[in-house]
Each structure stands twice: as C-alpha cells, then as structure tokens.
Design an enzyme around this catalytic site. Structure first.
Site, PDB file in Angstrom:
ATOM      1  N   GLN A 249       0.818  -1.209   0.000  1.00  0.00           N
ATOM      2  CA  GLN A 249       0.000   0.000   0.000  1.00  0.00           C
ATOM      3  C   GLN A 249       0.854   1.262   0.000  1.00  0.00           C
ATOM      4  OE1 GLN A 249      -3.513  -0.013  -0.321  1.00  0.00           O
ATOM      5  NE2 GLN A 249      -2.863  -2.085  -0.884  1.00  0.00           N
ATOM      6  N   HIS A 252       1.475   3.375  -3.184  1.00  0.00           N
ATOM      7  CA  HIS A 252       0.504   4.303  -3.755  1.00  0.00           C
ATOM      8  C   HIS A 252       1.094   5.691  -3.934  1.00  0.00           C
ATOM      9  CE1 HIS A 252      -3.566   2.708  -4.376  1.00  0.00           C
ATOM     10  NE2 HIS A 252      -3.263   1.805  -3.479  1.00  0.00           N
ATOM     11  N   GLU A 317      -7.761   3.871   6.888  1.00  0.00           N
ATOM     12  CA  GLU A 317      -8.584   3.516   5.720  1.00  0.00           C
ATOM     13  C   GLU A 317      -8.664   1.993   5.558  1.00  0.00           C
ATOM     14  OE1 GLU A 317      -8.572   4.338   0.883  1.00  0.00           O
ATOM     15  OE2 GLU A 317      -6.753   4.655   2.062  1.00  0.00           O
ATOM     16  N   HIS A 318      -7.525   1.339   5.499  1.00  0.00           N
ATOM     17  CA  HIS A 318      -7.457  -0.119   5.365  1.00  0.00           C
ATOM     18  C   HIS A 318      -6.875  -0.712   6.640  1.00  0.00           C
ATOM     19  CE1 HIS A 318      -6.723   1.465   1.173  1.00  0.00           C
ATOM     20  NE2 HIS A 318      -7.753   0.659   0.945  1.00  0.00           N
ATOM     21  N   ASP A 351      -9.003  -3.779  -3.031  1.00  0.00           N
ATOM     22  CA  ASP A 351      -8.739  -2.724  -4.006  1.00  0.00           C
ATOM     23  C   ASP A 351      -9.140  -3.129  -5.415  1.00  0.00           C
ATOM     24  OD1 ASP A 351      -7.770  -0.844  -2.256  1.00  0.00           O
ATOM     25  OD2 ASP A 351      -5.657  -1.167  -2.728  1.00  0.00           O
ATOM     26  N   HIS A 411     -47.058  29.073  11.503  1.00  0.00           N
ATOM     27  CA  HIS A 411     -47.128  27.621  11.632  1.00  0.00           C
ATOM     28  C   HIS A 411     -48.409  27.208  12.347  1.00  0.00           C
ATOM     29  CE1 HIS A 411     -42.922  27.807  10.505  1.00  0.00           C
ATOM     30  NE2 HIS A 411     -42.805  26.482  10.572  1.00  0.00           N
TER      31      HIS A 411
END
Length: 438
Positions: A249, A252, A317-318, A351, A411
């Site tokens: 990862q 990335h 995230e992961h 992914d 109202h």
C-alpha cells in the site's frame, strides 16, 4: 502505554496545503469563466493533450476495446461482476417504507437515486481502472440514470484499460480529461459537458481539494486523502507477509501512511528487517521508501485490548488483521474504512477484485463515515399523508400549541385552518396571533 519502535519522520498535520488550495481556486474560477476554452487550455498545460472534444466517440471506445486481450477483458468483467454482486446485495437491504403510525396517518420514505453522477478515474502514476468498477458499477446498481466518467490521458492518449473498464461498467459518457479541470467541468458543466449532481472517485491532492471546494454545489462521496494502511498482528503472524502488506500500500504514493500495530516485539523487528530487504528489490521502491520513511510507524502494544484502542485512534482507511482471534477486532473495532480479516485476504483483494468498494475514508474520517457504497447514490426522502379528518384534527391541536411555544404564528395558523375545516369545534380566526400577543 504503546511503545513506538519506529515513529514517522513527518507528521501529516504539519504538511501545508496552501499552494494546493490556491491553485484549485484559480482553476475553478478559470473554468467557471471560460468553460470549454479553459478546459482545453488546462488539459494542454497539465496533460499535454489537445483535442476539440474530450468526449470519446463510440469508435474510439471500440478501438480501445480492440487493443485489449480477451483475458484482460474477461478479468475486468470478473472484477466488475464481484462489485455488482455485492452492491446488489447492499441495495436489497435498502427498502422503501410506508407505515400507518397512527390511525389515518401514513408516513414513508423512498430511496431515490441521484440523477447525474460524475466518476473520476485516476491515471497519473498508475491507470487505476479498478476505480471505474467501484464508482460506475455501484452507481448503476443504485439506479443512477446518467453516469459521466473522466480519466486523464496516459502516455498522451486514452488508456485502453481504463476506457474498457469505464465502458464495460456502463458509463454513459466517457471523457479523456484529467485533473482539477475534469472535476470542475463535471461539477459546473460547460457548453459540451453537462453538469452532474454528485462527484465520486479518488485522485491526487488537487483533485481531492477540488471536490472539497465544490462540495455544496454538488455532492461528493468522501473527502479523500492519501491511501492509508494499518496492519494489526500478533506473534502468530508471518513477518514477511506483514512487510509485504505494508509496502503493497505504501507504493501508492510518498505520502501514504503505513503502520504496523503488534503485541510481538520479535514480529516487529523481523517485519522491519523484511521491509528494508523488500525495498532493495521492489520495482516501486522509490515511492514506497519515501512513504515508509516519512509516514511509516511500528507500534508495540501490551495486548489486543491496547491494540484495539490504538487502532480506533488511528482510524485507518485499510486495516489488515492477522491475529489469533481476528473476530475480536470485527466485533469491537469502531473506526476503520474496511477490515481484512486473516492471512488469506489482503487489502489488494479489496482494491481490485473481491467486490467490496475501495473508495474509503481517510484522514480520520472513519470516525464518522464509511466508504462509498450503493447507498451513497441514493437519497432517502420522506413523505406523509393524512387520511382522515380526525387524524388531522388530533395532530393539528398539538401542532398549534407547539408552534405557539416557539412563537411561530404562521405555523400555528397552518394547523388552525385544518382545525376549523375538519374539527368538530370552531377555532376562531386570529387565535394564534392573539395568543402570541399575550
């Protein structure tokens, strides 16, 4: 208290985004002012790609498909079918509702798809065709009528793999257009690109900032940041697998945090050694090494309970869990984008192919939201219907009194006019106003 065996060299809160914000502001103003002329000017400036219309024709799409091997196309279709299968199951959980909550009062909601969605597919360092599966297929399952996709050129032309993924997923309009100019064109519309109601899909810091600045004018999926991964492991885990999952990862981008959380100092040391060994042979080591040096962490904890506290604090995230009892984290962990439980699965499966969506919360957003899913493309909209005079009078009396408690005379009169029309007793005109003066 957790012990840091490796701390990050850079804290993300110290990274300045001022230049990114200002650049995006200028591009938004430019596209808003000059429309297609600005889009073309920016596409030439940033991507070196010039054409009259950036929408791909049916012939161009077919030419891209013809460049792909049958195996490549079959693999794309397989991945998209897994995403579709799971999205359809999710959609099946989202039911319209109608219920009589009181005699004569019917309340309900409908799950209405967003009409127009723009899906961005990154193609800078890597042609991320999987992002087409995750956005376009999921939007189609939700029932979105018009799906626009944008992806930048790769090596000066449309990427055949990305175009194939967009087309096979069901995109209605495909543009070879990248960066902020693509995001702004989809959000605001131009003479040749119809505006959308919602933007989804990952991108670089500029794309993420463009979505942030345009949020409100259009909906978005998430405020996205760099890819994050957290590996939770104990002494039962394999150090080489941990190292591989971390660097898998980190490749990335140079700002992608990668963290090992463990109760085993032996595993921590061995994993660190394997990471250094892999960085000497990994083809993407130049990027992964920067990410690991700047944002990599190894944190040693006392037990699973302490790892749980740290994992929820990190809100990654992961989250890859390789422990004796991964279900402990499934049952108790609250803050994560997606969990990958056990050694047999990994983040790359999520992914690319397994079917869950890979557009996930970053930068701590997992504390309050999940990732992209079929429900993101649906608006749950309520309605009400009063069927009897008695029900209108019953709720009208409460409404009138409650409105006056707040000083909302108009109202109250909305309720009173129903009481006068449908009630057994007369409610004089001016009652609400008189009570308000009192």
């Amino acid at each position: 208290m957790p012990k840091y065996l490796k701390s990050p060299a850079t804290r993300r809160e110290n990274v300045s985004n001022l230049d990114v914000r200002q650049t995006v502001e200028r591009i938004i103003e430019e596209v808003q002012r000059d429309g297609d002329l600005a889009v073309r000017r920016l596409a030439v400036k940033f991507d070196g790609y010039d054409r009259e219309s950036y929408r791909l024709s049916a012939q161009e799409i077919q030419e891209c498909l013809d460049e792909m091997t049958k195996e490549d196309l079959d693999d794309i279709l397989f991945a998209q079918q897994q995403v579709r299968n799971f999205a359809e199951k999710q959609r099946g959980c989202l039911l319209d509702l109608e219920v009589e909550t009181y005699p004569g009062v019917v309340l309900g909601h409908r799950n209405i798809p967003v009409a127009n969605v723009g899906c961005y597919v990154p193609g800078g360092k890597y042609p991320l065709l999987a992002s087409a599966h995750m956005s376009v297929v999921t939007a189609k399952v939700a029932g979105v009528e018009r799906i626009v996709t944008c992806a930048p050129p790769v090596n000066g032309r449309p990427s055949p793999a990305i175009v194939a993924a967009q087309h096979l997923a069901g995109a209605d309009e495909i543009y070879c257009l990248g960066g902020v100019q693509a995001i702004v064109a989809m959000a605001l519309g131009t003479a040749t690109i119809g505006a959308v109601d919602m933007l989804v899909g990952p991108g670089n810091a500029y794309v993420a900032e463009a979505k942030r600045q345009l949020y409100g004018r259009v909906g978005i999926d998430l405020f996205a940041g760099p890819t994050e991964t957290l590996v939770i492991a104990d002494e039962t885990a394999d150090a080489l697998t941990c190292a591989t999952d971390i660097l898998g990862q980190a490749e990335h981008g140079p700002d992608s945090p990668a963290i090992l959380l463990t109760t085993s100092e032996t595993l921590a040391v061995e994993t660190h050694r394997h990471i250094e060994d892999l960085l000497s042979v990994l083809p993407t080591a130049e990027v992964a090494r920067k990410a690991w040096h700047a944002f990599g962490e190894i944190i040693l904890c006392r037990d699973d309970a302490e790892m749980l506290v740290e994992a929820d604090r990190i809100a990654s995230e992961h989250v890859q869990v390789m422990t004796r009892d991964p279900d402990y984290f499934l049952k108790n962990m609250r803050n994560y984008g997606a969990l990958f439980l056990g050694e047999r699965t990994n983040v790359a499966y999520g992914d690319k192919v397994i079917g869950t969506n890979h557009t996930l919360p970053t930068l701590g957003a997992a504390r309050y939201t999940g990732g992209l899913w079929v429900g993101k493309f649906l608006k749950t909209c309520t309605y009400q219907r009063v069927l009897t005079d008695e029900a209108s009078v019953y709720f009208g009396e409460y409404c009138s009194r409650l409105s006056m408690l707040e000083g909302f005379v108009g109202h109250a009169e909305q309720a009173n006019i129903r009481l006068r029309r449908f009630g057994a007793r007369a409610v004089p005109y001016g009652t609400a106003a008189d009570r308000c003066r009192e």
